[in-house]
Motif scaffolding. Structure first.
Motif, PDB file in Angstrom:
ATOM      1  N   GLN A  66       0.681  -1.125  -0.067  1.00  0.00           N
ATOM      2  CA  GLN A  66      -0.069  -0.043   0.074  1.00  0.00           C
ATOM      3  C   GLN A  66       0.803   1.275   0.005  1.00  0.00           C
ATOM      4  OE1 GLN A  66      -2.623  -0.210   3.401  1.00  0.00           O
ATOM      5  NE2 GLN A  66      -3.199  -2.335   2.642  1.00  0.00           N
ATOM      6  N   LEU A  67       2.350   1.135  -0.096  1.00  0.00           N
ATOM      7  CA  LEU A  67       3.141   2.152   0.014  1.00  0.00           C
ATOM      8  C   LEU A  67       2.996   3.324  -0.863  1.00  0.00           C
ATOM      9  CD1 LEU A  67       5.139   2.762   2.032  1.00  0.00           C
ATOM     10  CD2 LEU A  67       6.840   1.740   0.576  1.00  0.00           C
ATOM     11  N   THR A  68       2.181   3.081  -2.418  1.00  0.00           N
ATOM     12  CA  THR A  68       2.305   4.094  -3.458  1.00  0.00           C
ATOM     13  C   THR A  68       1.048   4.921  -3.043  1.00  0.00           C
ATOM     14  OG1 THR A  68       3.122   2.623  -5.010  1.00  0.00           O
ATOM     15  CG2 THR A  68       1.876   4.473  -5.861  1.00  0.00           C
ATOM     16  N   GLU A  69      -0.045   4.186  -2.490  1.00  0.00           N
ATOM     17  CA  GLU A  69      -1.476   5.030  -2.035  1.00  0.00           C
ATOM     18  C   GLU A  69      -1.172   5.794  -0.797  1.00  0.00           C
ATOM     19  OE1 GLU A  69      -1.980   1.278  -2.213  1.00  0.00           O
ATOM     20  OE2 GLU A  69      -1.221   1.627  -4.357  1.00  0.00           O
ATOM     21  N   ARG A  70      -0.319   5.307  -0.052  1.00  0.00           N
ATOM     22  CA  ARG A  70      -0.392   5.885   1.398  1.00  0.00           C
ATOM     23  C   ARG A  70       0.826   6.678   1.935  1.00  0.00           C
ATOM     24  NH1 ARG A  70      -1.948   1.225   5.668  1.00  0.00           N
ATOM     25  NH2 ARG A  70      -2.047   3.012   6.996  1.00  0.00           N
ATOM     26  N   MET A  71       1.555   6.834   0.856  1.00  0.00           N
ATOM     27  CA  MET A  71       2.967   7.494   1.217  1.00  0.00           C
ATOM     28  C   MET A  71       2.735   8.943   1.693  1.00  0.00           C
ATOM     29  SD  MET A  71       5.034   8.451  -2.194  1.00  0.00           S
ATOM     30  CE  MET A  71       4.825   7.039  -3.006  1.00  0.00           C
ATOM     31  N   ASN A  72       1.394   9.552   1.290  1.00  0.00           N
ATOM     32  CA  ASN A  72       1.416  11.018   1.988  1.00  0.00           C
ATOM     33  C   ASN A  72       1.267  10.649   3.748  1.00  0.00           C
ATOM     34  OD1 ASN A  72      -1.021   9.327   1.661  1.00  0.00           O
ATOM     35  ND2 ASN A  72      -2.359  11.236   1.906  1.00  0.00           N
ATOM     36  N   GLU A  73       1.070   9.599   4.195  1.00  0.00           N
ATOM     37  CA  GLU A  73       0.816   9.750   5.583  1.00  0.00           C
ATOM     38  C   GLU A  73       2.232   9.565   6.128  1.00  0.00           C
ATOM     39  OE1 GLU A  73      -1.751   5.810   7.006  1.00  0.00           O
ATOM     40  OE2 GLU A  73      -2.496   6.382   4.819  1.00  0.00           O
TER      41      GLU A  73
END
Length: 125
Positions: free
Chosen positions: A50-57
């Motif tokens: 999920q790193l691509t979708e959640r890197m903004n966290e």
């Protein structure tokens, strides 16, 4: 394309850095994280998948230590995040397995630590 030298730390150094308010990012899958994980004040679980979708966290202005079970996935995650401008990342060598082996704080049931045989099993030697 320039090669970025990835900084790595051992579990002992990680424990010290966590005391200095570093964030620990566990990139193991959710089911692995829920089974057992680091018992530290600031841990974030964002699975590698999920790193691509959640890197903004992931806070870019904070120092972050990435970890997984063995240090392999987290190393790949550091390389990946470096390409997106993350510069304050460290990889924890040997991961949660070494952390648990050193008996540092964990939550849940460690699959890494040896189970001691005793109690009602009369055939144990």
């Amino acid at each position: 394309m320039e090669t970025i030298k990835i900084k790595e730390v051992c579990p002992t150094s990680t424990l010290e850095l966590i005391k200095r308010n570093y964030l620990l990012l566990d990139v193991r899958e959710e089911n692995e994280f829920n089974q057992f994980s680091f018992d530290v004040p600031r841990v974030l679980n964002i699975p590698m998948s999920q790193l691509t979708e959640r890197m903004n966290e992931i806070p870019k202005d904070e120092k972050v230590i990435l970890a997984c079970l063995t240090g392999e996935r987290s190393l790949r995650a550091v390389q990946f995040l470096n390409e997106y401008g993350f510069t304050n990342l460290l990889n924890m060598k040997k991961g949660l397995s070494k952390w648990a082996q050193k008996e540092y704080p964990i939550k849940g049931e460690s699959i890494v630590q040896e189970k001691l045989c005793c109690g009602e099993h009369s055939n144990c030697k």
